[in-house]
Design a protein around this motif. Structure first.
Motif, PDB file in Angstrom:
ATOM      1  N   LYS A   1      12.965   6.387  -4.787  1.00 32.44           N
ATOM      2  CA  LYS A   1      11.373   6.268  -5.208  1.00 32.44           C
ATOM      3  C   LYS A   1      11.173   5.741  -6.328  1.00 32.44           C
ATOM      4  O   LYS A   1       9.867   5.615  -6.684  1.00 32.44           O
ATOM      5  CB  LYS A   1      11.270   7.984  -5.201  1.00 32.44           C
ATOM      6  CG  LYS A   1      11.168   8.574  -4.080  1.00 32.44           C
ATOM      7  CD  LYS A   1      10.900  10.071  -4.075  1.00 32.44           C
ATOM      8  CE  LYS A   1      10.786  10.774  -2.494  1.00 32.44           C
ATOM      9  NZ  LYS A   1      10.866  11.955  -2.486  1.00 32.44           N
TER      10      LYS A   1
ATOM     11  N   ASP B   1       8.295  -2.468  -5.441  1.00 35.11           N
ATOM     12  CA  ASP B   1       7.817  -2.850  -4.159  1.00 35.11           C
ATOM     13  C   ASP B   1       8.771  -3.907  -3.476  1.00 35.11           C
ATOM     14  O   ASP B   1       9.169  -3.957  -2.236  1.00 35.11           O
ATOM     15  CB  ASP B   1       6.433  -3.347  -4.064  1.00 35.11           C
ATOM     16  CG  ASP B   1       5.599  -1.955  -4.202  1.00 35.11           C
ATOM     17  OD1 ASP B   1       6.165  -0.874  -4.359  1.00 35.11           O
ATOM     18  OD2 ASP B   1       4.322  -2.396  -4.594  1.00 35.11           O
TER      19      ASP B   1
ATOM     20  N   THR C   1       0.742  -1.060   0.071  1.00 39.61           N
ATOM     21  CA  THR C   1       0.232  -0.087   0.155  1.00 39.61           C
ATOM     22  C   THR C   1       0.988   1.349  -0.005  1.00 39.61           C
ATOM     23  O   THR C   1       1.939   1.051   0.342  1.00 39.61           O
ATOM     24  CB  THR C   1      -0.983   0.178   1.195  1.00 39.61           C
ATOM     25  OG1 THR C   1       0.010   0.221   2.465  1.00 39.61           O
ATOM     26  CG2 THR C   1      -1.636  -1.274   1.221  1.00 39.61           C
ATOM     27  N   LYS C   2       0.290   2.345  -0.356  1.00 39.87           N
ATOM     28  CA  LYS C   2       0.824   3.539  -0.265  1.00 39.87           C
ATOM     29  C   LYS C   2       1.568   3.696   1.088  1.00 39.87           C
ATOM     30  O   LYS C   2       2.883   4.434   1.135  1.00 39.87           O
ATOM     31  CB  LYS C   2       0.035   4.752  -0.723  1.00 39.87           C
ATOM     32  CG  LYS C   2       0.779   6.219  -0.769  1.00 39.87           C
ATOM     33  CD  LYS C   2      -0.194   7.214  -1.226  1.00 39.87           C
ATOM     34  CE  LYS C   2       0.593   8.412  -1.512  1.00 39.87           C
ATOM     35  NZ  LYS C   2      -0.457   9.604  -1.955  1.00 39.87           N
ATOM     36  N   ASP C   3       0.833   3.676   2.056  1.00 40.07           N
ATOM     37  CA  ASP C   3       1.243   3.911   3.682  1.00 40.07           C
ATOM     38  C   ASP C   3       2.460   2.861   3.815  1.00 40.07           C
ATOM     39  O   ASP C   3       3.590   3.191   4.478  1.00 40.07           O
ATOM     40  CB  ASP C   3       0.348   3.347   4.621  1.00 40.07           C
ATOM     41  CG  ASP C   3      -0.916   4.939   4.536  1.00 40.07           C
ATOM     42  OD1 ASP C   3      -0.272   5.729   4.141  1.00 40.07           O
ATOM     43  OD2 ASP C   3      -1.739   4.389   5.070  1.00 40.07           O
ATOM     44  N   ASP C   4       2.325   1.709   3.427  1.00 39.19           N
ATOM     45  CA  ASP C   4       3.555   0.616   3.509  1.00 39.19           C
ATOM     46  C   ASP C   4       4.796   1.209   2.913  1.00 39.19           C
ATOM     47  O   ASP C   4       5.950   0.970   3.381  1.00 39.19           O
ATOM     48  CB  ASP C   4       3.278  -0.851   3.073  1.00 39.19           C
ATOM     49  CG  ASP C   4       2.065  -1.396   3.896  1.00 39.19           C
ATOM     50  OD1 ASP C   4       1.888  -1.000   5.195  1.00 39.19           O
ATOM     51  OD2 ASP C   4       1.563  -2.254   3.290  1.00 39.19           O
ATOM     52  N   LYS C   5       4.728   1.535   1.619  1.00 35.51           N
ATOM     53  CA  LYS C   5       5.705   2.279   0.946  1.00 35.51           C
ATOM     54  C   LYS C   5       6.533   3.369   1.293  1.00 35.51           C
ATOM     55  O   LYS C   5       7.746   3.498   1.744  1.00 35.51           O
ATOM     56  CB  LYS C   5       5.291   2.588  -0.754  1.00 35.51           C
ATOM     57  CG  LYS C   5       6.401   2.799  -1.746  1.00 35.51           C
ATOM     58  CD  LYS C   5       5.713   3.003  -3.019  1.00 35.51           C
ATOM     59  CE  LYS C   5       7.127   3.126  -3.980  1.00 35.51           C
ATOM     60  NZ  LYS C   5       6.399   2.929  -5.188  1.00 35.51           N
ATOM     61  N   ILE C   6       5.482   4.203   2.131  1.00 34.99           N
ATOM     62  CA  ILE C   6       6.084   5.207   2.707  1.00 34.99           C
ATOM     63  C   ILE C   6       6.824   4.882   3.918  1.00 34.99           C
ATOM     64  O   ILE C   6       8.065   5.638   4.144  1.00 34.99           O
ATOM     65  CB  ILE C   6       4.999   6.413   3.072  1.00 34.99           C
ATOM     66  CG1 ILE C   6       4.521   7.182   1.744  1.00 34.99           C
ATOM     67  CG2 ILE C   6       5.461   7.382   4.210  1.00 34.99           C
ATOM     68  CD1 ILE C   6       3.291   7.888   2.222  1.00 34.99           C
ATOM     69  N   GLU C   7       6.313   3.971   4.727  1.00 35.67           N
ATOM     70  CA  GLU C   7       7.114   3.450   5.801  1.00 35.67           C
ATOM     71  C   GLU C   7       8.438   2.815   5.275  1.00 35.67           C
ATOM     72  O   GLU C   7       9.383   2.892   6.303  1.00 35.67           O
ATOM     73  CB  GLU C   7       6.149   2.491   6.518  1.00 35.67           C
ATOM     74  CG  GLU C   7       6.869   2.108   8.001  1.00 35.67           C
ATOM     75  CD  GLU C   7       5.921   0.944   8.627  1.00 35.67           C
ATOM     76  OE1 GLU C   7       6.485   0.312   9.522  1.00 35.67           O
ATOM     77  OE2 GLU C   7       4.676   0.757   8.255  1.00 35.67           O
TER      78      GLU C   7
ATOM     79  N   GLN D   1      10.975   5.437   4.697  1.00 34.05           N
ATOM     80  CA  GLN D   1      11.536   6.032   5.708  1.00 34.05           C
ATOM     81  C   GLN D   1      12.457   5.246   6.621  1.00 34.05           C
ATOM     82  O   GLN D   1      13.472   5.660   7.193  1.00 34.05           O
ATOM     83  CB  GLN D   1      10.278   6.374   6.808  1.00 34.05           C
ATOM     84  CG  GLN D   1       9.461   7.508   6.336  1.00 34.05           C
ATOM     85  CD  GLN D   1       8.204   7.852   7.272  1.00 34.05           C
ATOM     86  OE1 GLN D   1       7.745   6.875   7.774  1.00 34.05           O
ATOM     87  NE2 GLN D   1       7.839   9.086   7.004  1.00 34.05           N
TER      88      GLN D   1
END
Length: 174
Positions: free
Chosen positions: A64, A68, A2-8, A11
């Motif tokens: 970026k 995944d 997910t987008k949130d998983d990718k952001i995490e 980070q």
């Protein structure tokens, strides 16, 4: 992913890259500047430092655009993170050796002052090679820093140079 998983994942990877690169830079910088009290810096460790920075910048730029599965692997593995800037330092050192030895030369590459041995090279000569080999001019110093960074930044640069030199040698044996 997910987008949130990718952001995490991004980070986590970025933090780990910063930590590992900072530790490597402290070690390499400490060694290269250790001779400053003797009015000398160890150029080889400065080369490694620039290669580490090049590797760090390269992976930061590519993060970026990574798939995944690559992000997942990097976010779950400290060794995978450690290897990226470490290879940058190794490739910078290999390129430095290639330039010092004359395997790679030309106007784009730096020239060095290398103290000649008196008689048969010995431990004193090796110490001199490590501590008293310097770029000839400020321009050469700039070239050295640039190529050291580039060797770390472009993970194919040094292997391509090696392959090119090996292929040339195989085609035209001495």
């Amino acid at each position: 992913m997910t987008k949130d998983d990718k952001i995490e994942a991004l980070q986590i990877i970025s933090k780990r890259l910063v930590y590992t690169t900072a530790i490597m830079m402290l070690v390499a910088g400490g060694v290269s500047l250790g001779g400053i009290f003797q009015d000398r810096i160890m150029i080889s460790w400065l080369v490694i430092s620039c290669g580490i920075i090049g590797g760090f910048v390269s992976i930061q730029q590519r993060l970026k655009r990574m798939e995944d599965n690559e992000l997942k692997l990097l976010s779950q593995s400290w060794p995978q993170i450690l290897v990226i800037p470490l290879f940058g330092g190794v490739f910078a050192m290999v390129l430095y050796i290639m330039v010092l030895s004359g395997i790679v030369d030309g106007d784009l590459f730096p020239n060095f002052y290398i103290q000649k041995p008196e008689g048969i090279p010995d431990n004193e000569f090796l110490e001199s090679l490590l501590w008293k080999t310097y770029p000839m001019t400020g321009e050469d110093f700039g070239k050295l820093l640039f190529w050291s960074f580039a060797a770390g930044f472009s993970e194919r640069l040094v292997p391509s140079l090696i392959n090119s030199k090996v292929n040339t040698t195989e085609e035209n044996p001495p």
